[in-house]
Enzyme design. Structure first.
Site, short mmCIF file in Angstrom:
data_model
loop_
_atom_site.label_atom_id
_atom_site.label_comp_id
_atom_site.label_asym_id
_atom_site.label_seq_id
_atom_site.Cartn_x
_atom_site.Cartn_y
_atom_site.Cartn_z
N HIS A 28 39.13 40.79 47.55
CA HIS A 28 37.79 40.84 46.90
C HIS A 28 37.39 39.41 46.56
O HIS A 28 37.88 38.82 45.60
CB HIS A 28 37.85 41.68 45.62
CG HIS A 28 36.52 41.83 44.95
ND1 HIS A 28 36.00 43.04 44.57
CD2 HIS A 28 35.59 40.91 44.57
CE1 HIS A 28 34.82 42.86 44.00
NE2 HIS A 28 34.55 41.57 43.98
N HIS A 85 34.03 36.39 46.49
CA HIS A 85 32.63 35.97 46.64
C HIS A 85 32.61 34.56 47.21
O HIS A 85 33.08 33.62 46.56
CB HIS A 85 31.90 35.99 45.29
CG HIS A 85 31.84 37.36 44.70
ND1 HIS A 85 30.79 38.23 44.95
CD2 HIS A 85 32.70 38.03 43.90
CE1 HIS A 85 31.02 39.38 44.32
NE2 HIS A 85 32.18 39.28 43.68
N LYS A 94 30.36 48.16 50.35
CA LYS A 94 30.46 47.92 48.91
C LYS A 94 29.39 48.67 48.14
O LYS A 94 28.19 48.59 48.45
CB LYS A 94 30.31 46.41 48.64
CG LYS A 94 30.34 46.01 47.18
CD LYS A 94 31.74 46.15 46.57
CE LYS A 94 31.70 46.01 45.06
NZ LYS A 94 32.16 44.73 44.57
N HIS A 123 32.23 48.91 42.71
CA HIS A 123 32.10 48.25 41.40
C HIS A 123 31.97 49.39 40.40
O HIS A 123 30.90 49.98 40.26
CB HIS A 123 30.88 47.32 41.36
CG HIS A 123 30.78 46.57 40.06
ND1 HIS A 123 31.00 45.23 39.96
CD2 HIS A 123 30.53 47.01 38.80
CE1 HIS A 123 30.89 44.86 38.68
NE2 HIS A 123 30.59 45.93 37.97
N HIS A 140 38.45 45.50 41.05
CA HIS A 140 38.69 44.80 39.78
C HIS A 140 38.79 45.74 38.58
O HIS A 140 37.98 45.68 37.66
CB HIS A 140 37.65 43.71 39.53
CG HIS A 140 36.22 44.07 39.86
ND1 HIS A 140 35.59 45.18 39.37
CD2 HIS A 140 35.31 43.45 40.64
CE1 HIS A 140 34.36 45.21 39.84
NE2 HIS A 140 34.16 44.18 40.62
N ASP A 189 38.20 38.49 42.89
CA ASP A 189 36.82 38.53 42.38
C ASP A 189 36.38 37.13 41.96
O ASP A 189 35.54 36.98 41.05
CB ASP A 189 36.66 39.53 41.24
CG ASP A 189 35.19 39.83 40.93
OD1 ASP A 189 34.34 39.59 41.80
OD2 ASP A 189 34.89 40.28 39.81
#
Ligand code: NCD
Ligand code: ZN
Length: 344
Positions: free
Chosen positions: A12, A14, A98, A135, A173, A246
């Protein structure tokens, strides 16, 4: 003291785009062979064609000599067609879809307002075995921020799995003992990622001597009892829990602001942060499964070749790092002591 593990993956991450991508990508690629790349760009990555172009921009930004495979994801919207899921499953680079509940976090405005609207896409994913990455927080402002993961389990996750019992789901997460227990008790089709910061910190970290925006992320840090449950899950023999940083870069100005952006930047030393959490729990013997095996096994991908070695050695995290357009990026732990160092 040293520990050598099979080269790990980040399930995971970004990476952003453009100059920000170029600034952060080398940090991840130094440590991880592959990463599941989040699609919450502006505009979000909603099609296989857009994911393919984003993947090419990532590969073009990769410094020579680093091997790194970006595993792409699609951003689920109320209007995601089942066709696009079929195309994703047929591609060799889109590995998951996602779910951001609309309004739950950074760049989630185009997210899902009601999962019922996605039923055709979800049915197709269930049929084809394409994982849904969740999420897991409700976005309802009436729900206490610290309860939003719990409420999500009861009001969204359970009904989702009741409707699609074979859907492969990664609860991303996770931050609570309730989420850890939910995942442990669920079928083999349900797994979870855990960040380094949720293993190392509880919510007190947000308020040490003042307000600490660099420890603010979503889902927000929780009580110590939850951190301990996450440690127990990550270090357990269960194969359902795996590494997902994350890591979410925001320029210094976006973090140190009256309305600070959510996201902790851990990619600079992610593996070292995780090693610290596992060492503190006396569970370094479980580190390799969590970092290098469980995620690959869940995604049905081969485990990596090659190894990495970490050494117990103290060093100081830089105060800041270079970021896009002359901006600076403040890593988690900035200016503070680290206990483990990646040495090869
Ligand atoms: C992420 C971001 O900045 O993109 N922020 C965060 O706090 N984790 C979004 C997300 O994953 O929620
Ligand atoms: Zn994220």
């Amino acid at each position: 003291m040293q520990i050598t593990i099979t080269r790990p993956d980040d399930w995971h991450l970004h990476l952003r785009d453009g100059a920000a991508l170029a600034a952060v990508l080398p940090h991840s690629a130094r440590q991880f062979a592959r990463a599941i790349v989040m699609p919450n760009l502006r505009p979000p990555v909603t099609t296989v064609a857009a994911a393919g172009k984003y993947r090419e921009r990532i590969l073009a930004a990769l410094p020579a000599g680093l091997n790194f495979e970006p595993l792409m994801t699609l951003y689920l919207t109320d209007n995601s067609p089942a066709d696009e899921i079929l195309r994703a499953a047929g591609s060799d680079f889109v590995k998951a879809v996602k779910l951001y509940p609309a309004g739950a976090t950074t760049n989630s405005n185009a997210g899902v307002t009601d999962l019922a609207k996605c039923d055709a896409a979800l049915g197709e994913m269930e049929k084809l075995g394409l994982p849904l990455l969740v999420h897991g927080e409700v976005a309802d402002p009436a729900i206490d921020l610290f309860d939003r993961e719990n409420v999500f389990i009861d009001t969204v996750m359970q009904p989702l799995l009741a409707r699609h019992p074979a859907l492969r789901v990664v609860f991303e997460h996770i931050t609570t003992k309730d989420a850890a227990a939910f995942v442990a008790a669920a079928g083999a089709n349900v797994a979870a990622t855990i960040t380094a910061h949720h293993l190392l910190y509880n919510r007190n970290a947000l308020f040490v001597g003042g307000l600490r925006p660099h420890y603010y992320c979503l889902p927000v840090l929780k009580r110590e009892v939850h951190r301990q449950a996450l440690i127990a899950a990550a270090t357990s023999a269960s194969g359902k829990f795996f590494l997902g940083t994350d890591s979410a870069p925001h320029a210094r100005g976006g973090k140190e602001a009256a309305c600070a952006c959510a996201g902790c930047y851990t990619a600079f030393a992610a593996l070292e942060l995780y090693a610290e959490a596992f060492a503190a729990a006396g569970a370094l013997d479980r580190f390799e499964a969590f970092a290098s095996f469980n995620g690959a096994d869940f995604y049905g991908l081969p485990r990596n070749a090659g190894t990495l070695t970490l050494e117990r050695r103290s060093w100081t995290m830089p105060d800041e790092l270079a970021y896009a357009d002359g901006d600076r990026l403040v890593p988690l732990r900035a200016g503070e002591a680290m206990q483990w160092k990646l040495i090869g």
